[in-house]
Design an enzyme around this catalytic site. Structure first.
Site, PDB file in Angstrom:
ATOM      1  N   CYS A 223     -10.281 -48.919  37.206  1.00 14.04           N
ATOM      2  CA  CYS A 223      -9.789 -47.257  37.281  1.00 14.04           C
ATOM      3  C   CYS A 223      -8.822 -47.246  38.433  1.00 14.04           C
ATOM      4  O   CYS A 223      -8.677 -45.645  38.810  1.00 14.04           O
ATOM      5  CB  CYS A 223     -11.020 -46.704  36.932  1.00 14.04           C
ATOM      6  SG  CYS A 223     -11.985 -47.104  38.637  1.00 14.04           S
TER       7      CYS A 223
ATOM      8  N   HIS B  99     -16.425 -44.573  38.794  1.00 19.64           N
ATOM      9  CA  HIS B  99     -14.750 -44.117  38.873  1.00 19.64           C
ATOM     10  C   HIS B  99     -13.964 -43.407  39.619  1.00 19.64           C
ATOM     11  O   HIS B  99     -14.937 -42.633  39.943  1.00 19.64           O
ATOM     12  CB  HIS B  99     -15.183 -43.196  37.547  1.00 19.64           C
ATOM     13  CG  HIS B  99     -13.801 -43.292  36.803  1.00 19.64           C
ATOM     14  ND1 HIS B  99     -12.482 -43.782  36.239  1.00 19.64           N
ATOM     15  CD2 HIS B  99     -13.551 -41.631  36.348  1.00 19.64           C
ATOM     16  CE1 HIS B  99     -11.753 -43.577  36.087  1.00 19.64           C
ATOM     17  NE2 HIS B  99     -12.303 -41.960  35.940  1.00 19.64           N
TER      18      HIS B  99
ATOM     19  N   ASP C 217      -6.343 -37.415  36.187  1.00 22.68           N
ATOM     20  CA  ASP C 217      -6.963 -39.156  35.959  1.00 22.68           C
ATOM     21  C   ASP C 217      -6.113 -39.688  35.351  1.00 22.68           C
ATOM     22  O   ASP C 217      -5.928 -39.293  34.032  1.00 22.68           O
ATOM     23  CB  ASP C 217      -7.958 -38.635  35.030  1.00 22.68           C
ATOM     24  CG  ASP C 217      -9.241 -40.236  35.633  1.00 22.68           C
ATOM     25  OD1 ASP C 217      -8.509 -41.090  35.353  1.00 22.68           O
ATOM     26  OD2 ASP C 217     -10.376 -39.542  34.998  1.00 22.68           O
TER      27      ASP C 217
END
Length: 693
Positions: free
Chosen positions: A273, A331, A354
């Site tokens: 991530c 995250h 994202d």
């Protein structure tokens, strides 16, 4: 008179780039920002006579058209055509100084500029050249306008940063080289748009829509991952990274983006991530969209959109990978700054984007933009992907015990507070952590937070009646447990040493209790992927009324050595059972420290003067470490990156490595190092260096 002809053109590169805040880009192209004039000087073979006229044409994309606003033709009258205009600023004989202004909502990207000269009934045209047009956060009328200068400096012009990682009880950080001004990075950023599925399907519409930061941000969130579209990075959370690089080894985005281009646009292996987020941040900043990197600790991945995540254990204390929900230790995503003309001004400002491929949106792995204000208010029906992002910071965590022998599962506990903690980003102008949790949600347990949760739930499940519909309400009916437990760290947590913890059990009643405890420890990847069991134990413990006891947990290095991943994470679990009562599940993830890697500058750093830097490392193990590699990078400090092979270091040995860097820009710059070997896959170091002119 001879026909009027262009003999030369002076792009006034440095003056234009200074005026447009693009002078930091190391490439030599003319780079300007939309809505703001650029001045060029055209040198003719003679002066302009009355009755002679000049027209300019700008165009972008493979099929430019005036109807799509990807092409405009305009004269030097100062009149605007399609929002573009030109006017003569100075007329010195053969030299004409002309200001060309683009509309504030022009599509960004590569443009060509052509001139048509009408002289005595004959029209000649020629190409003057090309330029790049970017978003303009300095201009109030631009959708990406940011009024605060310190924030603009940080979120558009800062080319290095910090990304927070770790867990709620151990927040760590890694330096990241965004490098948006480095050679070729802007070109690669624009080419990412040209490789997208949207461009391949319908280039005319795609290029026209590049005037909108919402659209550009969404396309980039799809393109930074390689799912669907051969984008920049291939994700891998397996713990095995053969055929690529361990995601923890990257120091920044520059190497990733260059590698993607060099390989003929094949996905770079591998990302997790923060790598996706660091890379997306580089591209957003390079195109002129203010952006920052956000870390959410205890981030929920809710796959069935019910605002809760289900976590499973077996009676022996093993965590189970059952069901598709998960809770990630952390995250990382991005926020871009722009207005939401589609939603209304109360949703302007920071927007979540994202690029980590978790769930499909409109058939593609993309996510956002989702207004942070909308997340805080529970407006989960607003575009885009609120339905996925809201639970990441707000879901309830439900613990189940699943018995494979009988095939039965029972709900063990419900936690409404643990998801979405310490939401963090680097502070403006300093390396400290700024907590932005309050931008995402009202205080945990407050009346507003409850109301927002119910509002979101009613939008997700409109037919559910209020009352005992959510798991939250059912949980209150459970009997309170008679014991409590937690894991406490009792030694230092370091790779190479024994992990020393204690399970603290407390009798909450005035009766004697006998507790059966089943415990395990597993090495994991940060998103909860189980790697290997490294330890287990069972015990029966007697507790006097209100007594608290400590049960030691010792995990030797020889037990976890082969299974520890670069995350350095071990998940310990205890299932504690008192006869005729529900089990109490105790869990703790511990993160082990790497040995220290130290960087020090040996000379005064000056622009274009070589500087010696020293790396110090001590091998703490009593065995040699081999396949040692040091990788160093830092925008403005060295071109590209430096890779030094160190073969092997014997046990308990101190090593010193010297290398040279050559700063190219003055100011405070960040040097990043990653040291890897067979026993320590990713040891990080960073150093701020003040470079004098």
């Amino acid at each position: 008179l001879t026909a009027l002809e262009v003999q030369n053109i002076n792009w006034q590169m440095s003056a234009n780039r200074r005026a447009h805040h693009t002078d930091k880009f190391s490439s030599q192209e003319l780079i300007v920002r939309r809505g703001q004039p650029l001045e060029i000087i055209i040198i003719y073979n003679r002066s302009l006579e009355s009755g002679e006229s000049l027209d300019f044409t700008v165009s972008t994309g493979p099929h430019p058209s005036e109807s799509a606003r990807t092409k405009a033709t305009f004269s030097v009258s100062g009149e605007s055509t399609g929002g573009w205009n030109a006017e003569i600023r100075a007329n010195n004989g053969n030299n004409l100084t002309i200001a060309i202004a683009s509309p504030v909502n022009a599509p960004i990207g590569w443009y060509t500029l052509d001139i048509q000269i009408s002289s005595r009934g004959r029209v000649s045209s020629m190409r003057l050249g090309t330029f790049i047009l970017l978003f303009n956060p300095w201009l109030q009328a631009d959708d990406v306008f940011m009024s605060n200068q310190a924030e603009r400096q940080e979120y558009v012009e800062e080319d290095s940063g910090i990304i927070y990682v770790g867990s709620t009880n151990r927040i760590g950080m890694v330096g990241w080289n965004f490098g948006q001004f480095e050679e070729d990075i802007l070109n690669i950023s624009i080419s990412i748009l040209d490789k997208s599925l949207n461009f391949r399907r319908d280039p005319t519409t795609d290029v026209a829509r590049r005037n909108d930061p919402k659209y550009v941000g969404r396309v980039l969130s799809a393109m930074i991952n390689s799912n669907d579209d051969n984008g920049v990075l291939a994700g891998n959370w397996s713990g095995s990274y053969t055929g690529g690089r361990d995601p923890r080894n990257w120091n920044g985005s520059v190497e990733i983006l260059k590698e993607w281009k060099k390989s003929g646009f094949r996905p770079v292996r591998y990302g997790q991530c923060w790598v996706f987020a660091g890379t997306l941040n580089t591209v957003l900043r390079s195109l002129g969209i203010p952006s920052r990197v956000i870390t959410n600790f205890n981030s929920a991945h809710d796959t069935d959109r019910n605002l809760s995540v289900d976590v499973y254990y077996d009676p022996m204390g093993n965590p189970l990978e059952k069901g598709s929900d998960s809770v990630w230790n952390f995250h990382v995503w991005n926020e871009g700054w722009f207005v939401r003309t589609d939603l209304g001004s109360s949703y302007n400002g920071w927007q979540v984007l994202d690029a980590t491929p978790q769930e499909r949106s409109q058939g593609v792995f993309q996510c956002g933009p989702a207004s942070v204000n909308a997340i805080r208010e529970g407006d989960v029906d607003r575009n885009f992907d609120m339905i996925f992002i809201f639970p990441e910071v707000n879901a309830d965590r439900i613990t189940w015990i699943y018995d494979a022998k009988t095939g039965s599962q029972k709900q063990n506990s419900l936690d409404t507070h643990s998801i979405g903690k310490y939401i963090s980003t680097k502070a403006v102008g300093s390396n400290s952590r700024m907590d932005v949790t309050d931008k995402y949600k009202y205080p945990e347990g407050s009346r507003e937070e409850r109301q927002v949760y119910q509002k979101a739930l009613s939008k997700l499940k409109p037919n559910a009646s209020f009352g005992a519909t959510s798991a939250r309400d059912l949980a209150g009916e459970e009997r309170a447990p008679s014991i409590s437990g937690r894991f406490k760290v009792t030694g230092i947590l370091t790779v190479g040493k024994e992990v020393s913890l204690a399970l603290l059990l407390k009798n909450l009643t005035s009766d004697r209790k006998t507790v059966t405890v089943n415990m395990t420890a597993w090495t994991i990847v940060y998103n909860g992927t189980l790697v290997h069991e490294v330890w287990k134990d069972s015990a029966t413990i007697s507790l006097d009324p209100e007594e608290e006891v400590q049960h030691p947990v010792k995990i030797a290095y020889s037990q976890y050595d082969r299974y520890l991943k670069s995350d350095n994470m071990i998940r310990t679990t205890a299932i504690c059972k008192v006869t005729d009562e529900a089990e109490v599940v105790v869990e703790r993830d511990v993160i082990l420290d790497n040995p220290t890697l130290t960087l020090e500058v040996l000379d005064r750093a000056r622009v274009r003067k070589p500087v010696n830097v020293q790396m110090l490392f001590s091998n703490p193990l009593d065995e040699p470490v081999k396949d040692c590699v040091l990788m160093v990078e830092g925008s403005g400090l060295l071109r590209g990156n430096l890779k030094i092979d160190l073969s092997r270091l014997v046990g308990m040995e101190k090593s010193r490595i010297r290398f040279e860097i050559l700063p190219t820009r003055s100011g405070t710059k960040q040097l990043l190092a990653d040291f890897s070997c067979n026993k320590f896959p990713a040891i990080k170091a960073m150093l701020s260096i003040d470079v004098a002119e």
